[in-house]
Every structure is written in C-alpha cells, then in structure tokens.
Design a protein around this motif. Structure first.
Motif, PDB file in Angstrom:
ATOM      1  N   LYS A 100       0.830  -1.214   0.000  1.00  0.00           N
ATOM      2  CA  LYS A 100       0.000   0.000   0.000  1.00  0.00           C
ATOM      3  C   LYS A 100       0.864   1.264   0.000  1.00  0.00           C
ATOM      4  CE  LYS A 100      -3.810  -2.319   2.321  1.00  0.00           C
ATOM      5  NZ  LYS A 100      -3.168  -3.617   2.507  1.00  0.00           N
ATOM      6  N   ILE A 126      -5.912   8.478  -1.284  1.00  0.00           N
ATOM      7  CA  ILE A 126      -6.233   7.192  -0.651  1.00  0.00           C
ATOM      8  C   ILE A 126      -4.941   6.445  -0.334  1.00  0.00           C
ATOM      9  CG2 ILE A 126      -6.377   5.842  -2.793  1.00  0.00           C
ATOM     10  CD1 ILE A 126      -8.841   4.427  -1.581  1.00  0.00           C
ATOM     11  N   TYR A 127      -4.991   5.591   0.666  1.00  0.00           N
ATOM     12  CA  TYR A 127      -3.851   4.738   1.038  1.00  0.00           C
ATOM     13  C   TYR A 127      -4.240   3.303   0.710  1.00  0.00           C
ATOM     14  CZ  TYR A 127      -0.323   2.368   3.899  1.00  0.00           C
ATOM     15  OH  TYR A 127       0.707   1.566   4.330  1.00  0.00           O
ATOM     16  N   ALA A 128      -3.669   2.782  -0.373  1.00  0.00           N
ATOM     17  CA  ALA A 128      -4.069   1.449  -0.846  1.00  0.00           C
ATOM     18  C   ALA A 128      -3.038   0.924  -1.838  1.00  0.00           C
ATOM     19  CB  ALA A 128      -5.446   1.527  -1.499  1.00  0.00           C
ATOM     20  N   ASP A 129      -3.305  -0.271  -2.362  1.00  0.00           N
ATOM     21  CA  ASP A 129      -2.469  -0.853  -3.422  1.00  0.00           C
ATOM     22  C   ASP A 129      -2.912  -0.248  -4.752  1.00  0.00           C
ATOM     23  OD1 ASP A 129      -1.450  -2.439  -5.504  1.00  0.00           O
ATOM     24  OD2 ASP A 129      -1.419  -4.230  -4.264  1.00  0.00           O
ATOM     25  N   ILE A 182      -6.244  -1.324  -6.985  1.00  0.00           N
ATOM     26  CA  ILE A 182      -7.356  -0.378  -7.082  1.00  0.00           C
ATOM     27  C   ILE A 182      -7.577   0.046  -8.533  1.00  0.00           C
ATOM     28  CG2 ILE A 182      -8.210   1.877  -6.362  1.00  0.00           C
ATOM     29  CD1 ILE A 182      -8.276  -0.315  -4.200  1.00  0.00           C
ATOM     30  N   HIS A 190      -9.032  -4.550   1.411  1.00  0.00           N
ATOM     31  CA  HIS A 190      -8.835  -3.143   1.766  1.00  0.00           C
ATOM     32  C   HIS A 190      -9.898  -2.650   2.760  1.00  0.00           C
ATOM     33  CE1 HIS A 190      -6.178  -3.202  -1.762  1.00  0.00           C
ATOM     34  NE2 HIS A 190      -5.685  -2.066  -1.331  1.00  0.00           N
ATOM     35  N   PHE A 242     -14.934   3.292   0.540  1.00  0.00           N
ATOM     36  CA  PHE A 242     -13.671   3.120   1.254  1.00  0.00           C
ATOM     37  C   PHE A 242     -13.801   3.852   2.587  1.00  0.00           C
ATOM     38  CE2 PHE A 242     -12.535   2.906  -3.237  1.00  0.00           C
ATOM     39  CZ  PHE A 242     -11.714   1.789  -3.289  1.00  0.00           C
ATOM     40  N   TYR A 273      -9.303   3.411   4.664  1.00  0.00           N
ATOM     41  CA  TYR A 273      -8.169   3.634   3.786  1.00  0.00           C
ATOM     42  C   TYR A 273      -8.196   5.018   3.149  1.00  0.00           C
ATOM     43  CZ  TYR A 273      -6.516  -1.067   4.363  1.00  0.00           C
ATOM     44  OH  TYR A 273      -6.008  -2.212   4.926  1.00  0.00           O
TER      45      TYR A 273
END
Length: 292
Positions: A140, A177-180, A184, A267, A287, A290
C-alpha cells in the motif's frame, strides 16, 4: 458426475437395506429391546440421510465449479485469440499494402486497442492467481485516486464510442487514498469495463468519485438491462457471468467482479449493487479506513 451420483444412490440403497435387515433380525431375537433398536435405527437413518444429502450437494457444487472452469478456459482462449488475430491482420495489411499515413495510423491505433485488451485480460488473470494465495499482501501507498480514475476514464473513453462522449464523470479533485495502486486500478477498470459491456452501444456510463465525511465513495452507473435480485447474490462469485452460456453475447471471463470484491475486502472496503433509474445498475464502492 452422473456415474458418481449413481454409485452414491446405490450405496445409500444398499446401506438402507442392510439397516432394515439387521434391525429386523435384532428385533426378532431380542424383542424386549425393540424400542431401543428402533430409536437408534431412526437416529442412524437420519444421520445417514443428512450425510447423503450433503455429499450430493458437494458433488453438484463440484460439477458446477468444473463447468465454470471449463467455460472460463474457453472464454480466455477466445479473448486471447480474437485480439491477436486482429493485431496480426492489421500488421500484415500495413506490411503488404501501400497505405497512406492516415490509414496506417488508424490500423496502428486499432492494434493498440487490441493490445490494451490483452493487457487487461492478463492483469486480471495474474491478480486472480495472486488472490488465491492467502499469504499475498498488498503493497500500500498514498496516491491520488482522482488522477487514477481520470486516467482510466480517459483510456476507456477512447474505446467506448467514437460518435459521442460515452463516459460521464463527476470526479472530485484531490481525493487521496492509502491502498495498493495496481489493485485499485484493476477495481476501477473492471467496474467501468463491465458497465460498458452491459450497456447499449454508445450508452452513457456515469462515474462518480467524492469524499463524504471520512469515507470515499466511488460509483459506476449504467443504463443497460440491469441485474435480477437472484443474480445480485452470485455475480461476485469466481467464474460467474450474468445470463447463461447459450444466450450470453458479451465478452468476459467471469473474473472481473470476483477480483473487485476480493480486492475491496482486503482493503476493508465494501461494494453493493443497486438498481439504476429508469433501468440499469449502480455499483457503489465505499472506502472507509483507507481514506487518506
């Protein structure tokens, strides 16, 4: 599968005959224990019937899953062959004929679209394989979701319709956003691609991205035929595709929505399907933790 069910029924019939036979013998020679024998026999019979029913359901589930895998392999083969054949034909035409620059650009542009289709398919298959591995973790990072959604919309806009704008975006600027990012991107692409596939030619697709309190809401709405209530419960299953194999006309492998659901679960995000007005479907993604 039919042979397995035949042997299952034969075994069940044999066991039932043996139970009745031994019960009759016990009652005949030990009549004073008739009540206990009948009671235990009924318990054994109930457990046995439940086991047979569960085993039958398991065999049917395996048969359906095997059929879905077969359909998936056929779909992937077709999805690979079709763009490859198209690219080959375009390149052969460019090499063999004396085309002007405008025609060459058109053929190369169409080839690029087919290569993007191949890339999209390969990404889906690779990500689905990774998701099967329980130890796989998503790397992430903080990134701008607005830019990602805009990039996907721009890319798919070129392929959706030539005569008019097919994808209408209401995309709030600066949503982080904080994610892969790779996963995403796949989620966004799959939902918009799905909306395009199940919409009329050049039909409008509405894409919404906004922040609401501490949540991020992403929606994709189409104006196609919609999804029945029964199928809403199944569309996120692996290899499942809306409709049946005889009547289905849209391209696909049945992996897209499975990947979407699984990635979002990883997530801690949610997705639900709603009916659109006057017709069609709305896929709403929320979301929570995240949001950056």
């Amino acid at each position: 599968m039919k042979r397995a069910l035949f042997w299952l029924y034969l075994l069940a019939f044999y066991a039932l005959c043996q139970l009745i036979s031994w019960g009759y013998i016990f009652i005949k020679y030990v009549p004073e224990r008739k009540g206990m024998i009948i009671g235990e026999g009924m318990i054994f019979l109930a457990i046995f019937i439940m086991a047979v029913i569960r085993l039958k359901k398991h065999l049917e589930h395996e048969r359906n899953y095997h059929q879905q895998q077969t359909n998936f392999l056929l779909s992937v083969t077709h999805e690979l062959k079709s763009p490859l054949a198209s690219v080959k034909l375009y390149l052969q035409t460019i090499l063999k004929r004396d085309l002007d620059r405008e025609q060459q650009q058109m053929f190369l542009g169409n080839s690029l679209k087919d290569i993007e289709r191949l890339d999209y398919l390969v990404e889906n298959v690779l990500l689905a394989t990774k998701l099967e591995n329980r130890s796989f973790s998503f790397p992430k990072e903080d990134f701008e979701l607005t830019e990602l959604v805009n990039n996907v919309v721009d890319r798919l806009q070129k392929n959706a319709c030539k005569s008019q704008q097919a994808i209408v975006g209401q995309i709030e600027p600066g949503v982080m956003i904080y994610a892969d990012k790779f996963a995403i991107t796949n989620v966004v692409s799959n939902l918009i691609e799905n909306a395009i596939k199940y919409s009329p030619p050049c039909g409008h697709i509405n894409v919404l991205l906004k922040k609401q309190d501490d949540k991020i809401i992403f929606e994709v709405a189409d104006f196609g035929e919609g999804i029945s209530e029964a199928e809403k419960k199944l569309i996120f299953n692996k290899f499942y595709r809306v409709g049946n194999e005889a009547t289905r006309k849209t391209k696909g492998t049945g992996l897209g929505l499975y990947i979407v659901k699984t990635v979002l679960q990883k997530h801690e995000a949610s997705i639900r399907v709603k009916d659109n007005t006057p017709n069609g479907s709305v896929f709403e993604v929320i979301f929570g933790n995240y949001a950056s």
